[in-house]
Design an enzyme around this catalytic site. Structure first.
Site, PDB file in Angstrom:
ATOM      1  CG  ASP A  22      -2.032   0.873   1.215  1.00  0.00           C
ATOM      2  OD1 ASP A  22      -2.384   1.426  -0.014  1.00  0.00           O
ATOM      3  OD2 ASP A  22      -2.726   1.375   2.147  1.00  0.00           O
ATOM      4  CG  HIS A  39      -0.178   2.218  -9.105  1.00  0.00           C
ATOM      5  ND1 HIS A  39      -0.372   1.616  -8.178  1.00  0.00           N
ATOM      6  CD2 HIS A  39      -1.446   2.940  -9.680  1.00  0.00           C
ATOM      7  CE1 HIS A  39      -1.658   2.114  -7.754  1.00  0.00           C
ATOM      8  NE2 HIS A  39      -2.187   2.751  -8.479  1.00  0.00           N
ATOM      9  CB  SER A  68     -12.652  -8.508  -5.388  1.00  0.00           C
ATOM     10  OG  SER A  68     -12.329  -8.928  -4.183  1.00  0.00           O
ATOM     11  NE  ARG A  73      -7.595   1.662  -5.873  1.00  0.00           N
ATOM     12  CZ  ARG A  73      -6.227   2.028  -5.331  1.00  0.00           C
ATOM     13  NH1 ARG A  73      -5.302   2.575  -5.995  1.00  0.00           N
ATOM     14  NH2 ARG A  73      -6.149   1.631  -4.318  1.00  0.00           N
ATOM     15  CG  LEU A 133       9.757 -16.908  -3.967  1.00  0.00           C
ATOM     16  CD1 LEU A 133       9.696 -17.167  -2.351  1.00  0.00           C
ATOM     17  CD2 LEU A 133      10.299 -15.502  -4.283  1.00  0.00           C
ATOM     18  CB  SER A 198      -7.699  -4.113   3.144  1.00  0.00           C
ATOM     19  OG  SER A 198      -7.558  -2.936   3.658  1.00  0.00           O
ATOM     20  CD  GLU A 209       2.971 -13.393  15.528  1.00  0.00           C
ATOM     21  OE1 GLU A 209       2.729 -12.463  15.893  1.00  0.00           O
ATOM     22  OE2 GLU A 209       2.595 -14.586  16.157  1.00  0.00           O
TER      23      GLU A 209
HETATM   24  C1  FPP Z   1      -2.103   0.231  -3.335  1.00  0.00           C
HETATM   25  O1  FPP Z   1      -1.618   1.487  -3.284  1.00  0.00           O
HETATM   26  C2  FPP Z   1      -1.442  -0.609  -4.592  1.00  0.00           C
HETATM   27  C3  FPP Z   1      -2.379  -1.047  -5.585  1.00  0.00           C
HETATM   28  C4  FPP Z   1      -3.754  -1.057  -5.472  1.00  0.00           C
HETATM   29  C5  FPP Z   1      -1.673  -1.529  -6.705  1.00  0.00           C
HETATM   30  C6  FPP Z   1      -0.485  -2.583  -6.383  1.00  0.00           C
HETATM   31  C7  FPP Z   1       0.324  -2.686  -7.796  1.00  0.00           C
HETATM   32  C8  FPP Z   1       1.642  -2.573  -7.639  1.00  0.00           C
HETATM   33  C9  FPP Z   1       2.584  -2.548  -6.376  1.00  0.00           C
HETATM   34  C10 FPP Z   1       2.405  -2.699  -8.965  1.00  0.00           C
HETATM   35  C11 FPP Z   1       2.449  -3.849  -9.769  1.00  0.00           C
HETATM   36  C12 FPP Z   1       2.531  -5.013  -9.161  1.00  0.00           C
HETATM   37  C13 FPP Z   1       2.733  -6.281  -9.865  1.00  0.00           C
HETATM   38  C14 FPP Z   1       2.578  -7.628  -9.250  1.00  0.00           C
HETATM   39  C15 FPP Z   1       3.642  -6.145 -11.130  1.00  0.00           C
HETATM   40  P1  FPP Z   1      -2.698   2.753  -3.438  1.00  0.00           P
HETATM   41  O2  FPP Z   1      -2.818   3.117  -4.744  1.00  0.00           O
HETATM   42  O3  FPP Z   1      -4.052   2.362  -2.634  1.00  0.00           O
HETATM   43  O4  FPP Z   1      -1.678   3.666  -2.616  1.00  0.00           O
HETATM   44  P2  FPP Z   1      -2.463   4.953  -1.924  1.00  0.00           P
HETATM   45  O5  FPP Z   1      -3.218   4.196  -0.499  1.00  0.00           O
HETATM   46  O6  FPP Z   1      -1.396   5.773  -1.280  1.00  0.00           O
HETATM   47  O7  FPP Z   1      -3.351   5.587  -2.612  1.00  0.00           O
END
Ligand code: FPP
Length: 255
Positions: A22, A39, A68, A73, A133, A198, A209
């Site tokens: 996050d 991202h 989901s 968004r 892994l 979440s 943990e």
């Molecule tokens: C949450 O941050 C992040 C996401 C919903 C997307 C996660 C995607 C990546 C880490 C990039 C690529 C992943 C892969 C597996 C290639 P947010 O957008 O909710 O951030 P905020 O809370 O600061 O708005």
């Protein structure tokens, strides 16, 4: 003190690490940039996290890439995330394969465009025999949906006479949720400062943990991972027993 941050030994290492990545949007906003820049930086942090797990000898890593609920968004962010997933799959899978990583996806795959679904399937096929892994990517995943789908399959089995209703116990549900063949996550990390699950792996996290950090996901690095592992190594996992019982079992096991 230096000794406090020592890397934990293999016996205190989690076998399975689950991560909510996050903070991408806030990371970008702090730099005055669009959310997608965050991202993309987040995708780089994914590689750092995988490297760290390989180096530490963690066996299973499960990443929450897209929930989901994330379909709700703004359409341009969802579209750009899909393009990012596709390009990451195209770019990274060969290298992951070379490094012995087995890739699997959990979640409602049918909601993705065919091009992404095909990439997911070919990544799973290519890496299916790797053992160093196991990387699980939760995409269009929700913990409640996971439990509901297990319940639906068990209800169908009961209707078809394959299982008696009174035989539906925790073990039976555990066999039908995602990641059933793997040990449950030992350690959960959430970056970005929020302290909640979440709708991630609700069933599987029962005795995991939990570790939270204010670090935003794009800033996640091996030092953050080492901090989480060190903290994990100091915890006593009691599974509802007393500390004395757990100490006695540990003594017996090491005798
Ligand atoms: C949450 O941050 C992040 C996401 C919903 C997307 C996660 C995607 C990546 C880490 C990039 C690529 C992943 C892969 C597996 C290639 P947010 O957008 O909710 O951030 P905020 O809370 O600061 O708005």
């Amino acid at each position: 003190m230096q000794a406090e941050s020592a890397i934990p030994t293999a016996s205190t290492l989690p076998r399975h690490l689950a991560v909510i990545m996050d903070g991408n949007g806030r990371w970008a906003r702090r730099r005055g940039r669009p959310r997608m820049v965050g991202h993309r930086a987040g995708a780089r942090a994914v590689n750092i996290c995988i490297d760290g797990c390989l180096r530490q000898g963690i066996q299973v890593l499960t990443l929450f890439a897209f929930s989901s609920e994330n379909w709700g968004r703004p359409a341009d962010e969802v579209g750009a995330l899909m393009r990012l997933f596709l390009s990451a799959l195209e770019r990274e899978v060969e290298e992951l394969h070379r490094r012995g990583v087995r890739v699997r996806f959990i979640g409602e795959r049918s909601r993705f465009q065919p091009a992404i679904r095909e990439r997911m399937e070919s990544a799973e096929r290519l890496t299916g025999n790797n053992r160093r892994l196991q990387l699980n990517i939760a995409a269009s995943y929700g913990g409640r949906q996971d439990i509901a789908s297990a319940a639906r399959r068990l209800a169908a089995d009961a209707l078809a006479g394959r299982i008696a209703p009174e035989a539906i116990d925790e073990e039976a549900i555990g066999r039908h949720v995602a990641l059933a063949a793997l040990p449950a996550p030992d350690l959960f990390i959430r970056t970005g400062g929020e302290q909640r699950i979440s709708n991630f792996l609700l069933w599987q996290l029962a005795y995991t943990e939990l570790w939270f950090t204010d670090t935003l996901w794009p800033d996640f690095d091996e030092a953050t991972l080492a901090d989480a592992l060190t903290d994990y190594g100091r915890r006593q996992r009691r599974y509802g027993l007393t500390g004395e019982q757990v100490d006695a079992t540990t003594r017996e096991e090491s005798a």
